[in-house]
Design a protein around this motif. Structure first.
Motif, PDB file in Angstrom:
ATOM      1  N   ASP A 264       7.184 -10.774   0.493  1.00  0.00           N
ATOM      2  CA  ASP A 264       5.764 -11.504  -0.272  1.00  0.00           C
ATOM      3  C   ASP A 264       4.771 -10.903   0.843  1.00  0.00           C
ATOM      4  N   CYS A 265       3.109 -10.933   0.029  1.00  0.00           N
ATOM      5  CA  CYS A 265       1.740 -10.156   0.532  1.00  0.00           C
ATOM      6  C   CYS A 265       0.948 -10.768   0.453  1.00  0.00           C
ATOM      7  N   PRO A 266       0.231 -12.097   1.305  1.00  0.00           N
ATOM      8  CA  PRO A 266      -1.143 -12.313   0.981  1.00  0.00           C
ATOM      9  C   PRO A 266      -2.057 -10.989   0.840  1.00  0.00           C
ATOM     10  N   ALA A 267      -3.036 -12.491  -0.424  1.00  0.00           N
ATOM     11  CA  ALA A 267      -4.390 -10.747  -0.539  1.00  0.00           C
ATOM     12  C   ALA A 267      -5.444 -11.498  -1.114  1.00  0.00           C
ATOM     13  N   ARG A 268      -6.401 -11.171  -1.294  1.00  0.00           N
ATOM     14  CA  ARG A 268      -7.818 -11.275  -2.152  1.00  0.00           C
ATOM     15  C   ARG A 268      -8.360 -10.772  -3.475  1.00  0.00           C
ATOM     16  N   LEU A 269      -8.453 -11.679  -3.708  1.00  0.00           N
ATOM     17  CA  LEU A 269      -9.196 -10.233  -5.091  1.00  0.00           C
ATOM     18  C   LEU A 269     -10.721 -10.173  -5.098  1.00  0.00           C
ATOM     19  N   VAL A 270     -10.564  -8.798  -5.338  1.00  0.00           N
ATOM     20  CA  VAL A 270     -11.953  -7.803  -5.297  1.00  0.00           C
ATOM     21  C   VAL A 270     -12.266  -8.145  -6.677  1.00  0.00           C
ATOM     22  N   PRO A 271     -13.941  -8.706  -6.658  1.00  0.00           N
ATOM     23  CA  PRO A 271     -14.744  -9.203  -5.156  1.00  0.00           C
ATOM     24  C   PRO A 271     -14.951 -10.405  -5.838  1.00  0.00           C
ATOM     25  N   ALA A 272     -13.578 -10.876  -6.118  1.00  0.00           N
ATOM     26  CA  ALA A 272     -13.711 -12.699  -6.393  1.00  0.00           C
ATOM     27  C   ALA A 272     -13.471 -13.722  -4.968  1.00  0.00           C
ATOM     28  N   GLY A 273     -12.516 -12.763  -4.446  1.00  0.00           N
ATOM     29  CA  GLY A 273     -11.627 -13.269  -2.677  1.00  0.00           C
ATOM     30  C   GLY A 273     -10.699 -14.160  -3.419  1.00  0.00           C
ATOM     31  N   THR A 274     -10.359 -14.848  -4.438  1.00  0.00           N
ATOM     32  CA  THR A 274      -9.675 -15.378  -4.963  1.00  0.00           C
ATOM     33  C   THR A 274      -8.349 -14.911  -3.668  1.00  0.00           C
ATOM     34  N   LYS A 275      -7.721 -16.064  -3.565  1.00  0.00           N
ATOM     35  CA  LYS A 275      -6.276 -15.715  -2.621  1.00  0.00           C
ATOM     36  C   LYS A 275      -4.908 -15.566  -3.900  1.00  0.00           C
ATOM     37  N   ILE A 276      -4.715 -14.920  -3.794  1.00  0.00           N
ATOM     38  CA  ILE A 276      -3.392 -14.696  -4.682  1.00  0.00           C
ATOM     39  C   ILE A 276      -2.142 -14.009  -3.854  1.00  0.00           C
ATOM     40  N   SER A 277      -0.781 -14.110  -4.164  1.00  0.00           N
ATOM     41  CA  SER A 277       0.562 -13.686  -3.230  1.00  0.00           C
ATOM     42  C   SER A 277       0.966 -12.619  -3.908  1.00  0.00           C
ATOM     43  N   ILE A 278       0.849 -12.175  -3.632  1.00  0.00           N
ATOM     44  CA  ILE A 278       1.550 -10.264  -4.335  1.00  0.00           C
ATOM     45  C   ILE A 278       2.893 -10.096  -4.286  1.00  0.00           C
ATOM     46  N   PRO A 279       4.061 -10.300  -5.120  1.00  0.00           N
ATOM     47  CA  PRO A 279       5.522 -10.670  -5.055  1.00  0.00           C
ATOM     48  C   PRO A 279       6.374  -9.366  -4.010  1.00  0.00           C
ATOM     49  N   LYS A 280       7.122  -9.384  -3.383  1.00  0.00           N
ATOM     50  CA  LYS A 280       7.967  -8.799  -2.764  1.00  0.00           C
ATOM     51  C   LYS A 280       8.338  -7.640  -3.904  1.00  0.00           C
ATOM     52  N   ASP A 281       8.415  -6.286  -3.503  1.00  0.00           N
ATOM     53  CA  ASP A 281       9.043  -5.764  -4.589  1.00  0.00           C
ATOM     54  C   ASP A 281       8.294  -5.017  -5.556  1.00  0.00           C
ATOM     55  N   THR A 282       6.787  -5.971  -5.248  1.00  0.00           N
ATOM     56  CA  THR A 282       5.850  -5.219  -6.588  1.00  0.00           C
ATOM     57  C   THR A 282       5.510  -3.657  -5.918  1.00  0.00           C
ATOM     58  N   PHE A 283       5.029  -3.046  -7.406  1.00  0.00           N
ATOM     59  CA  PHE A 283       4.544  -1.461  -6.967  1.00  0.00           C
ATOM     60  C   PHE A 283       3.017  -1.493  -7.071  1.00  0.00           C
ATOM     61  N   VAL A 284       2.510  -1.381  -5.706  1.00  0.00           N
ATOM     62  CA  VAL A 284       0.902  -1.204  -6.487  1.00  0.00           C
ATOM     63  C   VAL A 284       0.223   0.380  -5.120  1.00  0.00           C
ATOM     64  N   THR A 285      -0.474   0.184  -5.861  1.00  0.00           N
ATOM     65  CA  THR A 285      -1.358   1.634  -5.131  1.00  0.00           C
ATOM     66  C   THR A 285      -2.646   1.160  -4.335  1.00  0.00           C
ATOM     67  N   ILE A 286      -2.555   2.024  -2.917  1.00  0.00           N
ATOM     68  CA  ILE A 286      -3.117   1.856  -2.255  1.00  0.00           C
ATOM     69  C   ILE A 286      -4.997   2.920  -2.239  1.00  0.00           C
ATOM     70  N   THR A 287      -5.727   2.145  -2.949  1.00  0.00           N
ATOM     71  CA  THR A 287      -6.788   2.742  -2.709  1.00  0.00           C
ATOM     72  C   THR A 287      -7.754   3.375  -2.067  1.00  0.00           C
TER      73      THR A 287
END
Length: 177
Positions: free
Chosen positions: A11-34
């Motif tokens: 599980d990975c803490p993150a913040r939505l862009v551009p709002a800065g709202t805290k989220i958690s990206i669950p383990k085993d989620t595909f993400v693309t590093i931009t």
């Protein structure tokens, strides 16, 4: 860095862009590093952009940025460590840290309450990344030993201009003349 697809390893803490709202990206989620800049990562996840702090980069298989701040024995907050933490935060569009850009106007530390108050500005009042930068400042400064709370005030007086940049930042951005 070219776009790269990765799978979260935890599980990975993150913040939505551009709002800065805290989220958690669950383990085993595909993400693309931009984007990878200043040790932070911007990722595309489920149709949204999110910012992952460099200290949490291990969750996406990247080398986590470590803060090896030694806690002062007297329980105080080290002013130099606060400034060092601030120098690790980069503007998402300019490869220069916030301190050298001249965006940090003041840092006040209340040693009795362990609260850090920061006045900062943006390069432009309408900067869409403002909430993310404020969130980055709070997140990173909170990692300094003995800090219990970080308050960030966004100010626009005096307005920012390139004269507030360090000479190194002016050279890096080509604004030195």
């Amino acid at each position: 860095m070219e776009r790269q697809m990765v799978v979260t390893q935890q599980d990975c803490p993150a913040r939505l862009v551009p709002a800065g709202t805290k989220i958690s990206i669950p383990k085993d989620t595909f993400v693309t590093i931009t984007q990878a800049l200043g040790g932070n990562y911007t990722v595309s996840v489920n149709g949204n952009l999110a910012r992952i702090d460099g200290t949490d980069a291990g969750a996406i298989g990247m080398k986590a940025q470590a803060f090896d701040f030694k806690a002062p024995e007297d329980g105080s907050i080290d002013d130099d460590q606060v400034w060092q933490a601030l120098k690790t935060i980069f503007d998402p569009e300019i490869p220069v840290n916030l301190v050298d850009l001249g965006l940090i106007y003041s840092v006040k530390i209340d040693q009795s309450t362990h609260v850090v108050d920061i006045d900062m500005t943006l390069t432009a009042p309408g900067c869409g990344m403002g909430p993310v930068l404020l969130s980055d400042v709070k997140y990173r400064v909170a990692k300094v030993p003995n800090v219990k709370q970080v308050n960030v005030e966004l100010v626009f007086d005096p307005p920012w201009d390139r004269d507030k940049m360090s000479d190194e930042a002016k050279l890096e951005t080509g604004l030195f003349f």
